[in-house]
Enzyme design. Sequence first.
Site, PDB file in Angstrom:
ATOM      1  CG  ASP A  73      -2.773   8.680 -12.579  1.00 54.30           C
ATOM      2  OD1 ASP A  73      -3.321   8.114 -11.605  1.00 54.30           O
ATOM      3  OD2 ASP A  73      -3.407   9.275 -13.475  1.00 54.30           O
ATOM      4  CG  ASP A 106      -3.538   3.686  -1.930  1.00 56.14           C
ATOM      5  OD1 ASP A 106      -4.503   2.914  -1.823  1.00 56.14           O
ATOM      6  OD2 ASP A 106      -3.077   4.329  -0.973  1.00 56.14           O
ATOM      7  CG  ASP A 161      -2.005   1.045   1.128  1.00 47.84           C
ATOM      8  OD1 ASP A 161      -3.007   0.780   0.446  1.00 47.84           O
ATOM      9  OD2 ASP A 161      -1.846   2.113   1.735  1.00 47.84           O
ATOM     10  CG  ASN A 220      -4.203  11.246  -5.989  1.00 46.52           C
ATOM     11  OD1 ASN A 220      -3.402  11.275  -6.917  1.00 46.52           O
ATOM     12  ND2 ASN A 220      -4.835  10.146  -5.627  1.00 46.52           N
TER      13      ASN A 220
END
Length: 319
Positions: free
Chosen positions: A210, A236, A193, A201
């Site tokens: 991304d 994620d 993770d 973000n």
Amino acid sequence: MATTLATFYAFGGTAGLFVSSSAEPGTPRSVLFLLSLTALASGAIVGRWGARWPRNAFHLAVGSATGLIVTAVLVAPDPLTSLAAAILIAFVVVDAHFFFSGPQALAHLAAAATGVTGALLLSDGIPLGVVVGLDLVLIGIGIVIHRLVVLASTASLDPLTGLSNRRGFDQALDELMSEAARSRVPLSAVLVDVDHFKSVNDTHGHEAGDRVLRRVADVWRRELPAEATFARHGGDEFSLLLPGMPGGDALALVRRIYALHPDISLSCGVAQYRPGDSASQLMRSADRALYDAKIRGRNRAQLFTGTEGTRSSDGVVIV
């Protein structure tokens, strides 16, 4: 692969028995009967042991099916029986495009079409137009099956990272769990993770997020062994299957790859398959290890050890 091939062998052999029973008594009928029994026996062998075979072994199995069908066409006592036997080559075309990559599948298709075409032309009473028509049908089947396989494989891929998606991972998990239960070969599962991904973000935009996901995917894909399955589990989170690797070795591998991300904080949970575990139990164990890694400060890896809780292999933070 093994189940599909065994099924086609079984249906081909059964169809051959019906074809041989309708032929005139004599030596050709006996040969057709023996070829049909050979196909049925081959189906039983593939169904029993095929799952343990390497992929290359299926080239021999599919090629052998072509040989059986061509032989049946050659020994058939009449044109109608020859055509009935030749139609079974469609099973080979489906298998080839289902199992193998484009060039390999085309090679099997060419061998099957050439063999059956030659055998039919050697048979008396079969017009050339009928043979050409059968070849066109085989080519059409090959094109359609190839397209369906491409669409199916694309459906199992994550478009952002190029890794397997959740669907592809679940398919691999089912196969590897079955193999681990049957052969007792170790199997480890890992959940990875990206820590604080939402803040990436929110602060730098989704394009930055991304890029982080693609970088993680590229590094792990490059460093993992060929037999590993690495997937984007969702959002994620990434998931990893390591066949043949016990939990301690899996954690060591995670540590080595983890160190290649000094600027990305990752939390990892590792669990080893235990006899009797279901797929969901194995992934819950990995998820529990991941949870413990997060509540202990993130940026670390934990190994699930069952009732005694989870721990890293040496109790230290992995950086």
